[in-house]
Design an enzyme around this catalytic site. Structure first.
Site, PDB file in Angstrom:
ATOM      1  N   GLU A  18      -8.124  -2.325   8.592  1.00 21.14           N
ATOM      2  CA  GLU A  18      -8.418  -3.906   8.911  1.00 21.14           C
ATOM      3  C   GLU A  18     -10.036  -3.797   9.209  1.00 21.14           C
ATOM      4  O   GLU A  18     -10.641  -2.800   9.689  1.00 21.14           O
ATOM      5  CB  GLU A  18      -8.157  -3.907  10.020  1.00 21.14           C
TER       6      GLU A  18
ATOM      7  N   ARG B 240     -13.902  -9.383  16.409  1.00 16.97           N
ATOM      8  CA  ARG B 240     -13.556  -9.761  17.950  1.00 16.97           C
ATOM      9  C   ARG B 240     -13.953  -8.268  18.697  1.00 16.97           C
ATOM     10  O   ARG B 240     -14.150  -7.052  18.041  1.00 16.97           O
ATOM     11  CB  ARG B 240     -12.528 -10.037  18.635  1.00 16.97           C
TER      12      ARG B 240
ATOM     13  N   GLU C 217     -11.277  -0.610  11.118  1.00 16.86           N
ATOM     14  CA  GLU C 217     -10.441   0.377  11.342  1.00 16.86           C
ATOM     15  C   GLU C 217     -10.259   1.432  10.099  1.00 16.86           C
ATOM     16  O   GLU C 217     -10.162   1.180   8.854  1.00 16.86           O
ATOM     17  CB  GLU C 217      -8.946  -0.782  11.510  1.00 16.86           C
TER      18      GLU C 217
ATOM     19  N   ASN D 284     -11.899  -6.074  12.605  1.00 16.03           N
ATOM     20  CA  ASN D 284     -11.481  -6.376  13.470  1.00 16.03           C
ATOM     21  C   ASN D 284     -12.930  -7.910  13.981  1.00 16.03           C
ATOM     22  O   ASN D 284     -13.870  -6.832  14.319  1.00 16.03           O
ATOM     23  CB  ASN D 284     -11.182  -5.926  14.916  1.00 16.03           C
TER      24      ASN D 284
ATOM     25  N   GLU E  63       1.112  -1.138   0.166  1.00 15.27           N
ATOM     26  CA  GLU E  63       0.082  -0.213  -0.111  1.00 15.27           C
ATOM     27  C   GLU E  63       0.786   1.439   0.380  1.00 15.27           C
ATOM     28  O   GLU E  63       1.695   1.294   0.800  1.00 15.27           O
ATOM     29  CB  GLU E  63      -1.243  -0.192   1.502  1.00 15.27           C
TER      30      GLU E  63
ATOM     31  N   TYR F 282       2.311   4.307   1.381  1.00 15.39           N
ATOM     32  CA  TYR F 282       2.362   4.818   3.093  1.00 15.39           C
ATOM     33  C   TYR F 282       1.840   6.442   3.405  1.00 15.39           C
ATOM     34  O   TYR F 282       1.790   6.791   2.731  1.00 15.39           O
ATOM     35  CB  TYR F 282       3.690   4.722   3.839  1.00 15.39           C
TER      36      TYR F 282
HETATM   37  C1  MV4 Z   1      -0.884   1.704   7.939  1.00 14.92           C
HETATM   38  C2  MV4 Z   1      -0.205   2.667   8.487  1.00 14.92           C
HETATM   39  C3  MV4 Z   1       0.589   3.815   7.141  1.00 14.92           C
HETATM   40  N1  MV4 Z   1       0.180   3.857   6.141  1.00 14.92           N
HETATM   41  N2  MV4 Z   1      -1.559   1.665   6.500  1.00 14.92           N
HETATM   42  C4  MV4 Z   1      -0.685  -0.764  11.890  1.00 14.92           C
HETATM   43  C5  MV4 Z   1      -1.419  -2.061  12.538  1.00 14.92           C
HETATM   44  C6  MV4 Z   1      -2.640  -2.184  11.330  1.00 14.92           C
HETATM   45  N3  MV4 Z   1      -3.627  -1.618  12.704  1.00 14.92           N
HETATM   46  C7  MV4 Z   1      -1.988  -1.094  10.362  1.00 14.92           C
HETATM   47  N4  MV4 Z   1      -1.128   0.359  10.805  1.00 14.92           N
HETATM   48  C8  MV4 Z   1      -0.827   0.870   9.824  1.00 14.92           C
HETATM   49  N5  MV4 Z   1      -1.060   0.751   8.585  1.00 14.92           N
HETATM   50  C9  MV4 Z   1       0.117   2.735   5.449  1.00 14.92           C
HETATM   51  N6  MV4 Z   1      -0.968   2.331   4.539  1.00 14.92           N
HETATM   52  C10 MV4 Z   1       0.045   3.604   9.808  1.00 14.92           C
HETATM   53  C11 MV4 Z   1      -0.265   2.321  10.318  1.00 14.92           C
HETATM   54  C12 MV4 Z   1      -0.481   2.282  11.781  1.00 14.92           C
HETATM   55  C13 MV4 Z   1       1.128   2.630  12.101  1.00 14.92           C
HETATM   56  C14 MV4 Z   1       1.850   2.662  11.542  1.00 14.92           C
HETATM   57  C15 MV4 Z   1       3.200   2.656  12.208  1.00 14.92           C
HETATM   58  C16 MV4 Z   1       2.955   2.727  13.508  1.00 14.92           C
HETATM   59  C17 MV4 Z   1       1.946   2.908  14.547  1.00 14.92           C
HETATM   60  C18 MV4 Z   1       0.954   2.926  14.070  1.00 14.92           C
HETATM   61  C19 MV4 Z   1      -0.198   3.194  14.596  1.00 14.92           C
HETATM   62  C20 MV4 Z   1      -1.834   2.928  13.873  1.00 14.92           C
HETATM   63  C21 MV4 Z   1      -1.714   2.308  12.590  1.00 14.92           C
END
Ligand code: MV4
Length: 439
Positions: free
Chosen positions: A288, A292, A275, A290, A200, A202
């Site tokens: 995502e 649960r 999410e 979840n 994806e 970022y």
């Molecule tokens: C991402 C993102 C930024 N860009 N995807 C973190 C685990 C899952 N819930 C998905 N997450 C993320 N996906 C893209 N394309 C940022 C997060 C993210 C995150 C990333 C790094 C550090 C902390 C984070 C906390 C929440 C979400």
């Protein structure tokens, strides 16, 4: 309604489910490992059965032992809580094969949403906004490079069966992609025995905004507003708020409607969470779903007045939702923080906070053990006030009252966050902890 529910979990969520069942006149069966023979959930349930030694794979993760206990004790439903087997599609399937109702969505929906690449494609087909990215999963570095070029750097490499940050790497150029992809894929094979990855774009320092969904078995789906879970460290949520004070009402309505459409596209039933990432321009993207009940469900309960565990039990028993979307009202502001142990030990001299709008969800009691085998969360402190400022003041005061002696905890660190000027002023994004509280 069920006569007897087996709670396939431990700690504060097991106590939470036992309390809801008790209030509804439903019998409860606790399962416990040898390390939890004196644990609060074991003591509070009507019946309790030891399912094995301390290690999770021999107890709380052992499907055969849990199902045998449910059949032996005559339970007609199983509540999985969160963690452990709560998002294990095979376990949900085995429950129904044993004629026991799994309190959650259908096993096929758990499997589909558990594959983040499949979930993403389900949402694309339903017209739900997702982060720009590859349409197909990738398995080789060549495929990853091709997709990353098309998506444009920076990209996020993710494991299809990952979640919660596992099997995930940021890559800002082809060199970082080479190492990031291989490390993430190695993590995926080790953690989930699957090497399927996806790419994806970022999203820089997004906010993590998730919507609570309730869906009954008659096609009714509603959302109960959002939770802002952006204060995280190593993908572990530390603080959650409901609502997010910086999501404008029109955006909340639009994201909520999108979350409902996402749940319908997934064929969702029971309680679940959609999410989203919210970027600096207030664009939002599905990442995502979840399948649960979540740790942070109490902040949604506080602002809506809806008991989500009772709602789960009623939905699983085939009852239709008793509230329409139009009747959902958010009132005030709630903040939750998790108090985690930094080591195992024995608790003594506990002093719990109180007062108007203060809730403590815990399985701790004076003299109880904190075993080394399981998740370190000891307690959730939830404060509900008229607005964010009052909720913040309440949780600061409550943390000031909270005493936990016997094991070291993150209480002081949580207090530091709540009194940090950037947090108090808000909004904070997922980069907040890294920027202001580098370990
Ligand atoms: C991402 C993102 C930024 N860009 N995807 C973190 C685990 C899952 N819930 C998905 N997450 C993320 N996906 C893209 N394309 C940022 C997060 C993210 C995150 C990333 C790094 C550090 C902390 C984070 C906390 C929440 C979400």
């Amino acid at each position: 309604m069920f006569n007897k529910v087996l709670i396939a979990n431990r700690g504060e969520i097991a106590v939470r489910v036992i309390r809801a069942c008790r209030e509804m006149g439903i019998g409860t069966v606790a399962v416990y490992s040898e390390a939890d023979s004196e644990a609060l959930h074991t003591l509070l349930a009507d019946e309790a059965i030891c399912i094995g030694p301390a290690k999770s794979q021999d107890s709380y993760l052992n499907m055969e032992r849990i199902l045998s206990a449910a059949v032996a004790m005559g339970a007609d439903a199983i509540h999985p809580g969160f963690g452990f087997l709560s998002e294990n599609a095979r376990f949900a399937e085995f429950c129904s094969l044993c004629g026991i109702k799994f309190i959650g969505p259908d096993s096929r929906v758990i499997a589909k949403m558990g594959n983040k690449a499949e979930a993403r494609n389900t949402m694309i087909q339903a017209g739900i906004p997702v982060v720009p990215g590859g349409r197909e999963p990738v398995r080789t570095l060549e495929e990853a490079k091709e997709t990353a070029e098309a998506v444009r750097y920076p990209v996020m490499v993710k494991a299809a069966l990952g979640g919660g940050g596992k099997g995930m790497r940021i890559a800002r150029n082809p060199q970082e992609l080479a190492s990031g992809f291989l490390n993430a894929q190695r993590e995926a094979v080790k953690g989930f025995s699957d090497d399927t990855m996806y790419i994806e774009r970022y999203v820089e320092n997004p906010r993590h905004i998730e919507f609570q969904i309730l869906a009954d078995e008659h096609g009714n789906v509603i959302h109960l507003g959002e939770r802002d879970c952006s204060v995280q460290r190593n993908h572990q949520k530390l603080i959650e708020e409901a609502p997010s004070a910086w999501v404008p009402e029109a955006l909340r309505r639009e994201m909520g409607e999108t979350a409902v459409r996402a749940a319908k596209a997934a064929g969702y039933e029971n309680a679940g969470t959609v999410e989203f990432l919210l970027d600096k321009e207030n664009h939002y993207y599905f990442i995502e779903m979840n399948t649960r009940i979540q740790v942070e469900h109490p902040v949604t309960e506080a602002v809506t007045g809806i008991d989500l565990i009772k709602a789960q039990l009623r939905i699983a028993a085939g009852e239709p939702l008793v509230i329409s979307q139009e009747e959902v009202r958010l009132s005030g502001h709630a903040i939750e923080c998790r108090i985690n142990a930094k080591m195992a030990g024995k608790l003594k001299n506990l002093l719990m906070p109180g007062g108007m709008g203060i809730r403590v969800d815990t399985a701790m009691y004076n003299g109880c053990a904190v075993p080394p085998y399981y998740d370190a969360m000891l307690l959730k402190l939830i404060a509900h006030g008229e607005d964010r400022a009052e909720a913040l003041k309440k949780i600061q005061c409550a943390l000031g009252e909270l005493v936990i002696e016997g094991v070291e905890t993150n209480l002081d660190e949580q207090y530091e966050i709540f009194t940090h000027p950037v947090y108090e002023a808000g909004p904070v994004d997922t980069g907040f902890m890294e920027k202001y509280f580098r370990e």
